[in-house]
Design a protein around this motif. Structure first.
Motif, PDB file in Angstrom:
ATOM      1  N   THR A 118      22.363  56.375  46.613  1.00 17.30           N
ATOM      2  CA  THR A 118      22.838  57.671  47.660  1.00 17.30           C
ATOM      3  C   THR A 118      22.106  58.865  46.603  1.00 17.30           C
ATOM      4  OG1 THR A 118      24.801  58.666  47.809  1.00 17.30           O
ATOM      5  CG2 THR A 118      24.617  57.589  45.204  1.00 17.30           C
ATOM      6  N   CYS A 119      22.380  60.413  47.012  1.00 16.39           N
ATOM      7  CA  CYS A 119      21.822  61.368  46.954  1.00 16.39           C
ATOM      8  C   CYS A 119      22.674  61.860  45.604  1.00 16.39           C
ATOM      9  CB  CYS A 119      22.657  62.436  47.835  1.00 16.39           C
ATOM     10  SG  CYS A 119      21.399  64.182  47.460  1.00 16.39           S
ATOM     11  N   MET A 120      21.040  62.452  45.108  1.00 20.05           N
ATOM     12  CA  MET A 120      21.406  63.608  43.654  1.00 20.05           C
ATOM     13  C   MET A 120      22.119  64.506  43.799  1.00 20.05           C
ATOM     14  SD  MET A 120      17.308  64.750  43.418  1.00 20.05           S
ATOM     15  CE  MET A 120      17.483  66.371  43.785  1.00 20.05           C
ATOM     16  N   ASP A 121      22.785  64.574  44.489  1.00 21.11           N
ATOM     17  CA  ASP A 121      23.364  65.892  45.036  1.00 21.11           C
ATOM     18  C   ASP A 121      24.975  66.048  44.025  1.00 21.11           C
ATOM     19  OD1 ASP A 121      26.318  67.302  45.944  1.00 21.11           O
ATOM     20  OD2 ASP A 121      24.573  68.061  47.299  1.00 21.11           O
ATOM     21  N   ALA A 122      24.946  67.295  43.790  1.00 19.45           N
ATOM     22  CA  ALA A 122      26.354  67.251  42.072  1.00 19.45           C
ATOM     23  C   ALA A 122      27.190  67.111  42.314  1.00 19.45           C
ATOM     24  CB  ALA A 122      25.267  68.558  41.077  1.00 19.45           C
ATOM     25  N   ALA A 144      16.505  62.508  46.004  1.00 15.15           N
ATOM     26  CA  ALA A 144      16.759  63.849  47.109  1.00 15.15           C
ATOM     27  C   ALA A 144      17.412  63.315  48.165  1.00 15.15           C
ATOM     28  CB  ALA A 144      15.660  64.761  46.950  1.00 15.15           C
ATOM     29  N   GLY A 145      18.233  63.148  48.510  1.00 17.35           N
ATOM     30  CA  GLY A 145      18.930  62.627  50.436  1.00 17.35           C
ATOM     31  C   GLY A 145      19.484  61.396  49.944  1.00 17.35           C
ATOM     32  N   GLY A 146      18.749  60.440  49.179  1.00 16.70           N
ATOM     33  CA  GLY A 146      19.067  58.989  49.041  1.00 16.70           C
ATOM     34  C   GLY A 146      18.507  58.490  49.652  1.00 16.70           C
ATOM     35  N   HIS A 178      23.763  58.620  52.699  1.00 16.43           N
ATOM     36  CA  HIS A 178      23.624  60.021  52.562  1.00 16.43           C
ATOM     37  C   HIS A 178      25.006  61.294  52.558  1.00 16.43           C
ATOM     38  CE1 HIS A 178      19.396  58.685  54.284  1.00 16.43           C
ATOM     39  NE2 HIS A 178      19.734  58.302  52.800  1.00 16.43           N
ATOM     40  N   HIS A 179      24.858  62.311  52.879  1.00 14.26           N
ATOM     41  CA  HIS A 179      26.254  62.462  52.538  1.00 14.26           C
ATOM     42  C   HIS A 179      26.007  63.987  53.578  1.00 14.26           C
ATOM     43  CE1 HIS A 179      24.987  66.029  50.587  1.00 14.26           C
ATOM     44  NE2 HIS A 179      24.055  65.302  49.934  1.00 14.26           N
ATOM     45  N   THR A 180      27.322  64.951  54.301  1.00 14.28           N
ATOM     46  CA  THR A 180      27.756  65.941  54.392  1.00 14.28           C
ATOM     47  C   THR A 180      26.709  67.167  54.083  1.00 14.28           C
ATOM     48  OG1 THR A 180      30.024  66.197  54.332  1.00 14.28           O
ATOM     49  CG2 THR A 180      29.100  65.463  56.338  1.00 14.28           C
ATOM     50  N   ASP A 181      26.056  68.316  54.957  1.00  8.93           N
ATOM     51  CA  ASP A 181      26.197  69.209  53.717  1.00  8.93           C
ATOM     52  C   ASP A 181      24.725  68.660  52.703  1.00  8.93           C
ATOM     53  OD1 ASP A 181      26.361  72.152  53.478  1.00  8.93           O
ATOM     54  OD2 ASP A 181      27.474  71.669  51.759  1.00  8.93           O
ATOM     55  N   CYS A 182      23.959  68.279  52.759  1.00  5.92           N
ATOM     56  CA  CYS A 182      22.680  67.213  51.570  1.00  5.92           C
ATOM     57  C   CYS A 182      21.746  68.790  52.212  1.00  5.92           C
ATOM     58  CB  CYS A 182      22.160  66.819  52.574  1.00  5.92           C
ATOM     59  SG  CYS A 182      20.842  65.471  51.403  1.00  5.92           S
ATOM     60  N   GLY A 183      21.062  69.209  50.776  1.00  2.00           N
ATOM     61  CA  GLY A 183      20.566  70.003  51.065  1.00  2.00           C
ATOM     62  C   GLY A 183      19.059  69.458  51.477  1.00  2.00           C
ATOM     63  N   MET A 184      18.661  68.375  51.528  1.00  2.50           N
ATOM     64  CA  MET A 184      17.449  67.668  52.079  1.00  2.50           C
ATOM     65  C   MET A 184      17.205  67.845  53.674  1.00  2.50           C
ATOM     66  SD  MET A 184      16.307  66.762  50.155  1.00  2.50           S
ATOM     67  CE  MET A 184      14.656  65.764  50.434  1.00  2.50           C
TER      68      MET A 184
END
Ligand SMILES: [Zn+2]
Length: 194
Positions: free
Chosen positions: A37-41, A62-64, A90-96
């Protein structure tokens, strides 16, 4: 002295006081599965997937994305540590989704300092000292989540070191609700084959 460093060490000190019997946990994940999965905090896989220490492998970047290094970890997870089911989340509103390889390479060519984003896009702080080394990295940016999850499940499924009998599930985490939403095409592509 760094404030963050102090906070981390203070939190760790409290954590060790209630460490309990976790010292007895075996190394192989008890529930025998892994999540990429993504590293998003904003994402806390232990909470969104109900994990306790010792339950599962969580591989984050980053991004998973199913990078070579993520696949390296998954292969070790299966081959040596016994996981038998994998998730790509993955997830919505991803920085990637906010940049492309070209944008990243140009920012890095401009300087190594932190960039900022506004309505017109990313802007580098400038000041020189940039590098062209970014040109040699695949940044694995994301356009839309569904195709990116499908692409990564397919990449893992078709990798020569991944056994065909391990199911790979594809999901998108919604940052507004915390819900995991299935990507049916990805789950179909990741179905186990005997
Ligand atoms: Zn992300």
């Amino acid at each position: 002295m760094s404030k963050i460093r102090d906070e981390v060490l203070s939190a760790n000190s409290k954590y060790t006081k209630d460490f309990g019997d976790k010292a007895k946990l075996p190394m192989p994940p008890g529930r025998r599965f892994a999540i990429l999965t993504c590293m998003d905090a904003r994402l806390d896989p232990a909470r969104y997937a109900g994990l306790a220490e010792g339950d599962a492998h969580v591989i984050r970047n980053a991004g998973g994305r199913a990078s070579d290094d993520a696949i390296r970890s998954l292969v070790i997870s299966y081959k040596l540590l016994g996981t038998r089911e994998w998730f790509v989340i993955h997830h919505t509103d991803c920085g990637m989704q906010t940049f492309t390889d070209e944008i990243m390479c140009n920012l890095l060519r401009s300087s190594l300092k932190g960039a900022s984003i506004d309505a017109s896009g990313w802007h580098d702080a400038g000041g020189g000292g940039g590098s062209t080394e970014g040109d040699y990295i695949k940044w694995l940016t994301i356009g839309k989540q569904e195709p990116s999850v499908l692409e990564d499940v397919q990449r893992i499924r078709n990798h020569p070191l991944v056994p065909s009998d391990i199911p790979i599930h594809g999901y998108i985490y919604d940052v507004h609700s915390g819900k995991l939403v299935e990507v049916p095409e990805a789950c179909a592509a990741g179905r186990a084959k005997n």
